[in-house]
Design a protein around this motif. Structure first.
Motif, PDB file in Angstrom:
ATOM      1  N   ALA A  67      -1.928 -10.575  -3.845  1.00 41.98           N
ATOM      2  CA  ALA A  67      -2.212 -10.670  -5.284  1.00 41.98           C
ATOM      3  C   ALA A  67      -1.232  -9.813  -6.085  1.00 41.98           C
ATOM      4  CB  ALA A  67      -3.650 -10.242  -5.562  1.00 41.98           C
ATOM      5  N   ALA A  68      -0.897  -8.633  -5.572  1.00 41.45           N
ATOM      6  CA  ALA A  68       0.045  -7.751  -6.272  1.00 41.45           C
ATOM      7  C   ALA A  68       1.425  -8.388  -6.355  1.00 41.45           C
ATOM      8  CB  ALA A  68       0.122  -6.401  -5.561  1.00 41.45           C
ATOM      9  N   LEU A  69       1.866  -9.025  -5.271  1.00 39.16           N
ATOM     10  CA  LEU A  69       3.171  -9.689  -5.294  1.00 39.16           C
ATOM     11  C   LEU A  69       3.141 -10.904  -6.217  1.00 39.16           C
ATOM     12  CD1 LEU A  69       4.183  -9.515  -1.517  1.00 39.16           C
ATOM     13  CD2 LEU A  69       4.900  -8.009  -3.377  1.00 39.16           C
ATOM     14  N   ASP A  70       2.004 -11.586  -6.256  1.00 38.89           N
ATOM     15  CA  ASP A  70       1.869 -12.747  -7.143  1.00 38.89           C
ATOM     16  C   ASP A  70       2.072 -12.365  -8.605  1.00 38.89           C
ATOM     17  OD1 ASP A  70       1.334 -14.444  -5.025  1.00 38.89           O
ATOM     18  OD2 ASP A  70      -0.845 -14.452  -5.332  1.00 38.89           O
ATOM     19  N   ARG A  71       1.578 -11.190  -8.992  1.00 36.65           N
ATOM     20  CA  ARG A  71       1.655 -10.808 -10.409  1.00 36.65           C
ATOM     21  C   ARG A  71       2.839  -9.897 -10.722  1.00 36.65           C
ATOM     22  NH1 ARG A  71      -3.299  -8.271  -8.722  1.00 36.65           N
ATOM     23  NH2 ARG A  71      -2.995  -6.064  -8.290  1.00 36.65           N
ATOM     24  N   ALA A  72       3.661  -9.604  -9.740  1.00 37.17           N
ATOM     25  CA  ALA A  72       4.830  -8.758  -9.987  1.00 37.17           C
ATOM     26  C   ALA A  72       5.799  -9.460 -10.940  1.00 37.17           C
ATOM     27  CB  ALA A  72       5.540  -8.438  -8.674  1.00 37.17           C
ATOM     28  N   PRO A  73       6.426  -8.711 -11.834  1.00 34.64           N
ATOM     29  CA  PRO A  73       7.372  -9.331 -12.777  1.00 34.64           C
ATOM     30  C   PRO A  73       8.594  -9.881 -12.056  1.00 34.64           C
ATOM     31  CG  PRO A  73       7.469  -6.933 -12.915  1.00 34.64           C
ATOM     32  CD  PRO A  73       6.309  -7.253 -12.025  1.00 34.64           C
ATOM     33  N   ALA A  74       9.315 -10.746 -12.742  1.00 30.57           N
ATOM     34  CA  ALA A  74      10.531 -11.324 -12.174  1.00 30.57           C
ATOM     35  C   ALA A  74      11.534 -10.232 -11.839  1.00 30.57           C
ATOM     36  CB  ALA A  74      11.136 -12.318 -13.159  1.00 30.57           C
ATOM     37  N   GLY A  75      12.361 -10.499 -10.830  1.00 27.09           N
ATOM     38  CA  GLY A  75      13.374  -9.533 -10.426  1.00 27.09           C
ATOM     39  C   GLY A  75      12.987  -8.818  -9.152  1.00 27.09           C
ATOM     40  N   PRO A  76      13.756  -7.794  -8.773  1.00 31.75           N
ATOM     41  CA  PRO A  76      13.467  -7.054  -7.551  1.00 31.75           C
ATOM     42  C   PRO A  76      12.063  -6.432  -7.575  1.00 31.75           C
ATOM     43  CG  PRO A  76      15.649  -6.506  -8.378  1.00 31.75           C
ATOM     44  CD  PRO A  76      14.976  -7.310  -9.443  1.00 31.75           C
ATOM     45  N   VAL A  77      11.424  -6.412  -6.421  1.00 35.44           N
ATOM     46  CA  VAL A  77      10.076  -5.848  -6.287  1.00 35.44           C
ATOM     47  C   VAL A  77      10.139  -4.694  -5.283  1.00 35.44           C
ATOM     48  CG1 VAL A  77       7.659  -6.308  -5.718  1.00 35.44           C
ATOM     49  CG2 VAL A  77       9.068  -8.123  -6.732  1.00 35.44           C
ATOM     50  N   PRO A  78      10.347  -3.459  -5.759  1.00 37.00           N
ATOM     51  CA  PRO A  78      10.385  -2.330  -4.840  1.00 37.00           C
ATOM     52  C   PRO A  78       8.984  -1.978  -4.334  1.00 37.00           C
ATOM     53  CG  PRO A  78      10.725  -1.588  -7.101  1.00 37.00           C
ATOM     54  CD  PRO A  78      10.662  -3.073  -7.146  1.00 37.00           C
ATOM     55  N   VAL A  79       8.897  -1.728  -3.026  1.00 37.25           N
ATOM     56  CA  VAL A  79       7.622  -1.418  -2.377  1.00 37.25           C
ATOM     57  C   VAL A  79       7.815  -0.216  -1.468  1.00 37.25           C
ATOM     58  CG1 VAL A  79       5.806  -2.274  -0.834  1.00 37.25           C
ATOM     59  CG2 VAL A  79       6.982  -3.867  -2.361  1.00 37.25           C
ATOM     60  N   VAL A  80       6.870   0.733  -1.517  1.00 35.39           N
ATOM     61  CA  VAL A  80       6.866   1.830  -0.549  1.00 35.39           C
ATOM     62  C   VAL A  80       5.509   1.860   0.138  1.00 35.39           C
ATOM     63  CG1 VAL A  80       8.626   3.216  -1.695  1.00 35.39           C
ATOM     64  CG2 VAL A  80       6.225   3.564  -2.284  1.00 35.39           C
ATOM     65  N   SER A  81       5.539   2.113   1.450  1.00 34.99           N
ATOM     66  CA  SER A  81       4.323   2.207   2.248  1.00 34.99           C
ATOM     67  C   SER A  81       4.348   3.521   3.006  1.00 34.99           C
ATOM     68  CB  SER A  81       4.222   1.040   3.225  1.00 34.99           C
ATOM     69  OG  SER A  81       3.063   1.138   4.034  1.00 34.99           O
ATOM     70  N   LEU A  82       3.374   4.382   2.700  1.00 33.77           N
ATOM     71  CA  LEU A  82       3.263   5.692   3.340  1.00 33.77           C
ATOM     72  C   LEU A  82       2.335   5.585   4.545  1.00 33.77           C
ATOM     73  CD1 LEU A  82       3.934   6.140   0.229  1.00 33.77           C
ATOM     74  CD2 LEU A  82       2.984   8.433   0.538  1.00 33.77           C
ATOM     75  N   CYS A  83       2.741   6.200   5.672  1.00 32.51           N
ATOM     76  CA  CYS A  83       1.971   6.084   6.912  1.00 32.51           C
ATOM     77  C   CYS A  83       1.750   4.613   7.227  1.00 32.51           C
ATOM     78  CB  CYS A  83       0.654   6.844   6.812  1.00 32.51           C
ATOM     79  SG  CYS A  83       0.841   8.617   6.506  1.00 32.51           S
ATOM     80  N   ALA A  84       2.854   3.885   7.339  1.00 29.61           N
ATOM     81  CA  ALA A  84       2.826   2.423   7.383  1.00 29.61           C
ATOM     82  C   ALA A  84       2.294   1.853   8.685  1.00 29.61           C
ATOM     83  CB  ALA A  84       4.239   1.892   7.134  1.00 29.61           C
ATOM     84  N   GLY A  85       2.199   2.665   9.738  1.00 27.63           N
ATOM     85  CA  GLY A  85       1.740   2.131  11.008  1.00 27.63           C
ATOM     86  C   GLY A  85       2.654   1.022  11.487  1.00 27.63           C
ATOM     87  N   GLN A  86       2.064  -0.117  11.859  1.00 25.42           N
ATOM     88  CA  GLN A  86       2.843  -1.256  12.334  1.00 25.42           C
ATOM     89  C   GLN A  86       3.311  -2.155  11.188  1.00 25.42           C
ATOM     90  OE1 GLN A  86      -0.267  -2.679  14.913  1.00 25.42           O
ATOM     91  NE2 GLN A  86       0.761  -1.887  16.744  1.00 25.42           N
TER      92      GLN A  86
END
Length: 204
Positions: A30-49
Protein backbone atom coordinates in the motif's frame (compact mmCIF):
# COMPACT_ATOMS: atom_id res chain seq x y z
CA UNK A 1 18.99 -15.65 20.64
CA UNK A 2 19.28 -18.03 17.67
CA UNK A 3 17.95 -15.64 15.03
CA UNK A 4 18.13 -18.20 12.21
CA UNK A 5 15.83 -20.57 14.13
CA UNK A 6 13.58 -17.64 15.07
CA UNK A 7 13.17 -16.71 11.39
CA UNK A 8 12.23 -20.28 10.46
CA UNK A 9 8.81 -19.60 11.97
CA UNK A 10 8.08 -17.39 8.97
CA UNK A 11 7.89 -20.60 6.91
CA UNK A 12 4.93 -21.87 8.96
CA UNK A 13 1.81 -20.25 7.45
CA UNK A 14 -0.07 -20.75 10.73
CA UNK A 15 2.51 -19.04 12.94
CA UNK A 16 1.97 -15.62 14.45
CA UNK A 17 5.16 -14.38 12.77
CA UNK A 18 3.97 -15.56 9.37
CA UNK A 19 0.64 -13.79 9.82
CA UNK A 20 2.44 -10.65 10.99
CA UNK A 21 4.68 -10.78 7.92
CA UNK A 22 1.63 -10.92 5.65
CA UNK A 23 0.17 -7.87 7.41
CA UNK A 24 3.45 -5.96 7.00
CA UNK A 25 3.69 -6.93 3.32
CA UNK A 26 0.17 -5.66 2.70
CA UNK A 27 1.14 -2.32 4.22
CA UNK A 28 4.43 -2.18 2.28
CA UNK A 29 2.47 -2.74 -0.93
CA UNK A 30 0.00 0.00 0.00
CA UNK A 31 2.86 2.40 0.80
CA UNK A 32 4.48 1.77 -2.59
CA UNK A 33 1.11 2.18 -4.29
CA UNK A 34 0.71 5.69 -2.88
CA UNK A 35 4.33 6.79 -3.23
CA UNK A 36 4.77 9.86 -5.46
CA UNK A 37 6.23 9.57 -8.94
CA UNK A 38 10.00 9.29 -9.19
CA UNK A 39 12.58 7.43 -7.11
CA UNK A 40 11.26 5.72 -3.97
CA UNK A 41 14.00 5.54 -1.32
CA UNK A 42 13.46 2.81 1.29
CA UNK A 43 15.42 1.92 4.42
CA UNK A 44 14.88 -1.22 6.50
CA UNK A 45 16.46 -1.45 9.95
CA UNK A 46 17.16 -4.95 11.32
CA UNK A 47 15.96 -6.25 7.97
CA UNK A 48 16.45 -9.95 8.67
CA UNK A 49 15.93 -11.88 5.44
CA UNK A 50 14.26 -8.88 3.84
CA UNK A 51 11.05 -10.76 3.10
CA UNK A 52 8.73 -7.89 3.99
CA UNK A 53 10.08 -5.66 1.22
CA UNK A 54 11.63 -8.05 -1.29
CA UNK A 55 8.62 -10.35 -1.62
CA UNK A 56 6.48 -7.31 -2.44
CA UNK A 57 8.98 -5.92 -4.94
CA UNK A 58 8.95 -9.19 -6.87
CA UNK A 59 5.75 -8.21 -8.69
CA UNK A 60 5.14 -4.58 -7.76
CA UNK A 61 4.87 -2.10 -10.67
CA UNK A 62 7.04 0.45 -8.81
CA UNK A 63 9.90 -2.00 -8.19
CA UNK A 64 12.22 -0.23 -10.65
CA UNK A 65 11.69 3.06 -8.80
CA UNK A 66 12.70 1.63 -5.42
CA UNK A 67 16.17 2.43 -4.12
CA UNK A 68 16.54 0.44 -0.91
CA UNK A 69 19.07 -0.23 1.79
CA UNK A 70 18.52 -3.18 4.13
CA UNK A 71 20.75 -3.37 7.19
CA UNK A 72 21.07 -6.60 9.18
CA UNK A 73 23.71 -7.52 11.77
CA UNK A 74 23.43 -11.32 11.55
CA UNK A 75 25.64 -12.42 8.62
CA UNK A 76 23.54 -15.50 7.74
CA UNK A 77 20.31 -13.52 7.66
CA UNK A 78 22.00 -10.78 5.65
CA UNK A 79 23.29 -13.39 3.19
CA UNK A 80 19.75 -14.72 2.80
CA UNK A 81 18.45 -11.21 2.15
CA UNK A 82 21.22 -10.61 -0.38
CA UNK A 83 20.23 -13.78 -2.22
CA UNK A 84 16.58 -12.70 -2.26
CA UNK A 85 17.65 -9.30 -3.60
CA UNK A 86 19.31 -10.77 -6.70
CA UNK A 87 17.90 -9.09 -9.77
CA UNK A 88 17.02 -5.84 -7.97
CA UNK A 89 19.65 -3.41 -9.23
CA UNK A 90 18.90 -0.71 -6.66
CA UNK A 91 18.62 -2.82 -3.50
CA UNK A 92 21.67 -2.91 -1.22
CA UNK A 93 21.96 -5.34 1.69
CA UNK A 94 24.49 -4.35 4.33
CA UNK A 95 25.79 -6.67 7.04
CA UNK A 96 26.10 -4.22 9.89
CA UNK A 97 24.63 -2.59 12.97
CA UNK A 98 21.23 -1.18 11.99
CA UNK A 99 21.10 0.99 15.11
CA UNK A 100 23.85 3.27 13.78
CA UNK A 101 22.17 6.15 11.99
CA UNK A 102 25.26 6.68 9.83
CA UNK A 103 24.21 3.56 7.89
CA UNK A 104 21.49 5.59 6.18
CA UNK A 105 23.50 8.57 4.97
CA UNK A 106 22.68 9.22 1.32
CA UNK A 107 19.30 7.49 1.30
CA UNK A 108 17.35 9.46 3.87
CA UNK A 109 15.00 11.15 4.17
CA UNK A 110 13.23 8.12 2.71
CA UNK A 111 9.72 7.48 1.40
CA UNK A 112 9.37 4.18 3.30
CA UNK A 113 11.01 3.29 6.62
CA UNK A 114 10.70 -0.22 8.08
CA UNK A 115 11.20 -0.69 11.84
CA UNK A 116 10.04 -4.30 12.06
CA UNK A 117 11.18 -6.75 14.71
CA UNK A 118 12.82 -4.01 16.79
CA UNK A 119 10.48 -2.59 19.43
CA UNK A 120 9.90 -5.96 21.10
CA UNK A 121 13.63 -6.43 21.67
CA UNK A 122 14.81 -3.08 23.04
CA UNK A 123 14.29 -1.04 26.18
CA UNK A 124 11.55 1.53 26.62
CA UNK A 125 14.16 4.28 26.55
CA UNK A 126 15.53 3.02 23.24
CA UNK A 127 12.01 2.86 21.78
CA UNK A 128 11.63 6.54 22.64
CA UNK A 129 15.07 7.36 21.21
CA UNK A 130 14.20 5.61 17.94
CA UNK A 131 10.83 7.35 17.67
CA UNK A 132 12.48 10.71 18.36
CA UNK A 133 15.05 10.10 15.61
CA UNK A 134 12.49 8.98 13.03
CA UNK A 135 11.95 12.50 11.59
CA UNK A 136 15.61 12.29 10.50
CA UNK A 137 14.80 9.20 8.43
CA UNK A 138 11.52 10.27 6.80
CA UNK A 139 10.68 12.78 4.12
CA UNK A 140 7.38 14.63 4.36
CA UNK A 141 4.59 12.21 3.47
CA UNK A 142 6.74 9.14 4.12
CA UNK A 143 5.28 5.90 5.45
CA UNK A 144 6.83 4.31 8.54
CA UNK A 145 5.90 0.72 9.43
CA UNK A 146 6.74 -0.75 12.82
CA UNK A 147 5.94 -3.87 14.83
CA UNK A 148 5.64 -4.82 18.49
CA UNK A 149 4.12 -7.83 20.27
CA UNK A 150 0.88 -7.39 22.24
CA UNK A 151 2.06 -9.21 25.37
CA UNK A 152 2.03 -7.36 28.67
CA UNK A 153 3.12 -4.71 29.06
CA UNK A 154 1.32 -3.86 25.83
CA UNK A 155 3.21 -0.80 24.62
CA UNK A 156 1.49 -0.57 21.23
CA UNK A 157 -0.93 2.23 22.27
CA UNK A 158 1.88 4.27 23.84
CA UNK A 159 4.13 3.77 20.81
CA UNK A 160 1.32 5.17 18.66
CA UNK A 161 1.08 8.15 21.00
CA UNK A 162 4.83 8.71 20.81
CA UNK A 163 4.88 8.74 17.02
CA UNK A 164 1.84 11.00 16.88
CA UNK A 165 3.57 13.47 19.20
CA UNK A 166 6.39 13.66 16.64
CA UNK A 167 4.19 14.64 13.66
CA UNK A 168 3.31 11.14 12.52
CA UNK A 169 -0.30 10.52 11.54
CA UNK A 170 -1.76 7.06 12.15
CA UNK A 171 -2.70 5.29 8.91
CA UNK A 172 -3.41 1.77 10.15
CA UNK A 173 -3.02 -0.37 13.25
CA UNK A 174 -3.66 -4.09 13.50
CA UNK A 175 -6.36 -5.16 15.93
CA UNK A 176 -5.34 -6.43 19.35
CA UNK A 177 -7.05 -9.74 18.66
CA UNK A 178 -4.54 -10.37 15.84
CA UNK A 179 -2.00 -11.41 18.45
CA UNK A 180 0.66 -9.07 17.09
CA UNK A 181 1.06 -5.34 16.58
CA UNK A 182 1.72 -3.72 13.21
CA UNK A 183 1.55 0.05 13.06
CA UNK A 184 1.64 2.32 10.02
CA UNK A 185 2.26 6.04 10.36
CA UNK A 186 2.64 8.83 7.81
CA UNK A 187 5.12 11.60 8.54
CA UNK A 188 3.43 14.99 8.20
CA UNK A 189 6.27 17.10 9.53
CA UNK A 190 9.47 18.54 8.09
CA UNK A 191 12.50 16.21 7.90
CA UNK A 192 15.13 16.90 10.52
CA UNK A 193 18.85 17.02 9.69
CA UNK A 194 20.58 13.68 10.12
CA UNK A 195 22.69 13.71 13.27
CA UNK A 196 25.51 11.28 12.53
CA UNK A 197 27.26 9.33 15.25
CA UNK A 198 24.04 8.24 16.94
CA UNK A 199 23.24 4.74 18.09
CA UNK A 200 19.48 4.43 18.40
CA UNK A 201 19.09 1.15 20.27
CA UNK A 202 20.65 -2.09 21.45
CA UNK A 203 18.90 -5.44 21.76
CA UNK A 204 18.30 -6.76 25.27
Amino acid sequence: MDWQRWHQRYDDPESELSRRLEAVKQQVRAALDRAPAGPVPVVSLCAGQGRDLLEVLADHPRRRDVQAKLVELDPELAASARERARGFDHVEVVTGDASLIDQYVGLVPAELVLLCGIFGNISDGDIQRTVDASPQLCRTGATLIWTRHREEPDLVPSICDRFEARDFERVWLSGKDAGFGVGVHRFTGVPEPLITGQSLFSFV
